[in-house]
Design a protein around this motif. Structure first.
Motif, PDB file in Angstrom:
ATOM      1  N   GLU A 243       0.804  -1.218   0.000  1.00 11.18           N
ATOM      2  CA  GLU A 243       0.000   0.000   0.000  1.00 11.18           C
ATOM      3  C   GLU A 243       0.844   1.279   0.000  1.00 11.18           C
ATOM      4  O   GLU A 243       0.445   2.288  -0.593  1.00 11.18           O
ATOM      5  CB  GLU A 243      -0.934   0.003   1.213  1.00 11.18           C
ATOM      6  N   ARG A 244       1.990   1.268   0.658  1.00 11.85           N
ATOM      7  CA  ARG A 244       2.786   2.491   0.780  1.00 11.85           C
ATOM      8  C   ARG A 244       3.660   2.759  -0.437  1.00 11.85           C
ATOM      9  O   ARG A 244       4.209   3.861  -0.580  1.00 11.85           O
ATOM     10  CB  ARG A 244       3.653   2.433   2.038  1.00 11.85           C
ATOM     11  N   LEU A 245       3.805   1.752  -1.299  1.00 10.78           N
ATOM     12  CA  LEU A 245       4.621   1.928  -2.501  1.00 10.78           C
ATOM     13  C   LEU A 245       3.773   2.427  -3.656  1.00 10.78           C
ATOM     14  O   LEU A 245       2.552   2.297  -3.665  1.00 10.78           O
ATOM     15  CB  LEU A 245       5.289   0.614  -2.886  1.00 10.78           C
ATOM     16  N   THR A 246       4.438   2.974  -4.654  1.00 12.40           N
ATOM     17  CA  THR A 246       3.733   3.408  -5.855  1.00 12.40           C
ATOM     18  C   THR A 246       3.382   2.190  -6.727  1.00 12.40           C
ATOM     19  O   THR A 246       3.895   1.081  -6.510  1.00 12.40           O
ATOM     20  CB  THR A 246       4.600   4.361  -6.684  1.00 12.40           C
ATOM     21  N   VAL A 247       2.516   2.437  -7.692  1.00  7.57           N
ATOM     22  CA  VAL A 247       2.189   1.389  -8.657  1.00  7.57           C
ATOM     23  C   VAL A 247       3.460   0.919  -9.355  1.00  7.57           C
ATOM     24  O   VAL A 247       3.695  -0.287  -9.512  1.00  7.57           O
ATOM     25  CB  VAL A 247       1.179   1.926  -9.698  1.00  7.57           C
ATOM     26  N   LYS A 248       4.301   1.864  -9.751  1.00  5.54           N
ATOM     27  CA  LYS A 248       5.553   1.544 -10.428  1.00  5.54           C
ATOM     28  C   LYS A 248       6.435   0.643  -9.583  1.00  5.54           C
ATOM     29  O   LYS A 248       6.980  -0.358 -10.063  1.00  5.54           O
ATOM     30  CB  LYS A 248       6.291   2.844 -10.763  1.00  5.54           C
ATOM     31  N   ASP A 249       6.585   0.986  -8.292  1.00 10.41           N
ATOM     32  CA  ASP A 249       7.463   0.212  -7.409  1.00 10.41           C
ATOM     33  C   ASP A 249       6.893  -1.174  -7.127  1.00 10.41           C
ATOM     34  O   ASP A 249       7.643  -2.152  -7.024  1.00 10.41           O
ATOM     35  CB  ASP A 249       7.700   0.964  -6.102  1.00 10.41           C
ATOM     36  N   ASN A 250       5.553  -1.257  -6.965  1.00  9.75           N
ATOM     37  CA  ASN A 250       4.919  -2.559  -6.777  1.00  9.75           C
ATOM     38  C   ASN A 250       5.208  -3.487  -7.954  1.00  9.75           C
ATOM     39  O   ASN A 250       5.654  -4.628  -7.764  1.00  9.75           O
ATOM     40  CB  ASN A 250       3.406  -2.404  -6.615  1.00  9.75           C
ATOM     41  N   LEU A 251       4.983  -2.993  -9.143  1.00  4.80           N
ATOM     42  CA  LEU A 251       5.167  -3.845 -10.322  1.00  4.80           C
ATOM     43  C   LEU A 251       6.640  -4.100 -10.606  1.00  4.80           C
ATOM     44  O   LEU A 251       6.995  -5.142 -11.165  1.00  4.80           O
ATOM     45  CB  LEU A 251       4.469  -3.225 -11.534  1.00  4.80           C
ATOM     46  N   ALA A 252       7.515  -3.167 -10.196  1.00  6.68           N
ATOM     47  CA  ALA A 252       8.957  -3.385 -10.370  1.00  6.68           C
ATOM     48  C   ALA A 252       9.428  -4.571  -9.550  1.00  6.68           C
ATOM     49  O   ALA A 252      10.275  -5.366  -9.993  1.00  6.68           O
ATOM     50  CB  ALA A 252       9.722  -2.126  -9.973  1.00  6.68           C
TER      51      ALA A 252
END
Length: 282
Positions: A91-100
């Protein structure tokens, strides 16, 4: 052609409760198969067995040539995409960081991240934190996560439950694109309209038993009657059987300006389910 998913005589017992009572079905490569039924019918239990989360109590189960004893192997797990109620994001990460994180886990290219986000219409939200996204957006990101590594088989447990119609349509479009690329998809749902749009084959599951199966159109055809339902502008309704003896009545209704609606008794999947089980889908 050999089936991608083969289930024969599958049973699952929890203490004194029989969740699955000898179910069988097969799914071919590149097909979308829907396991349909109300809550508590055994849909999620079936998915959890096929993805290795639960052990079967009996029967034979095979996916991609792996039997259930090998479902814990990393090569099997990596060949699957899974979207279930256990799926989650940071939840605290961005969409970009999650998918990375998941891109690196599966050693896929950044271009694949860009592609799946575009497929669900979220490429402009890549730098937003997940906690700031709507439920529908989060569900689309979870689907991106499930397909990022181009799995051979995609398991979806109620993929559009409680989502708005626009988000649901977006997810449906993406699933049809994934199917066109050759991925085999198995989904569970109690949304019969969703199954009609997406599925090549469906099976009605009720109280742990498959009670009928086939293509959506074939099932609807098999339960239709030869009746026309006529509605008049004053609220009256009439039912007329399609037969030569009723030709005059039917022609009269066709040209009657007081008739506001005429339709054949061609049931929806939900109506078929109710006919064969006597139950509403909830």
């Amino acid at each position: 052609m050999k089936s991608v998913i083969s289930v024969e005589g599958l049973k699952k017992q929890f203490d004194n409760e029989e969740a699955l009572k000898d179910i069988s079905f097969e799914v071919g490569k590149g097909e979308i198969f829907g396991l349909l039924g109300p809550s508590g019918s055994g849909k999620t239990t079936t998915i959890k067995i096929l993805t290795g989360e639960l052990e079967p109590s009996g029967g034979l189960v095979e996916v991609l040539g792996y039997q259930h004893g090998a479902f814990k192997k990393s090569e099997y797990v990596r060949s699957l995409g899974i979207l279930s109620d256990n799926s989650s994001l940071y939840e605290r990460l961005t969409v970009k960081d999650n998918l990375a994180l998941f891109r690196k886990l599966y050693n896929t290219e950044q271009s694949k991240v860009d592609q799946v986000l575009k497929d669900v219409g979220l490429e402009k939200h890549i730098n937003k934190r997940v906690k700031d996204l709507s439920k529908g957006m989060k569900q689309r990101i979870l689907l991106c996560k499930a397909v990022l590594h181009e799995p051979a088989v995609l398991f979806l447990d109620e993929p559009t439950s409680a989502l708005d119609p626009v988000t649901t349509d977006s997810i449906h479009d993406m699933l049809l694109k994934i199917k066109a690329r050759g991925t085999t998809i198995m989904l569970t749902t109690h949304n019969m309209d969703e199954a009609t749009v997406l599925c090549d084959t469906v099976a009605f599951l009720n109280e742990g038993i498959i009670i009928d199966n086939g293509s959506p159109d074939a099932l609807r055809q098999s339960y239709k009657t030869n009746d026309m339902h006529i509605t008049y502008d004053d609220g009256r309704t009439k039912q007329i059987s399609l037969s030569p003896e009723n030709k005059v009545q039917l022609e009269a209704a066709l040209f009657d300006t007081n008739v506001v609606n005429m339709k054949s008794d061609y049931p929806t999947l939900g109506e078929v389910f109710k006919k064969v089980t006597g139950k509403e889908l909830v």
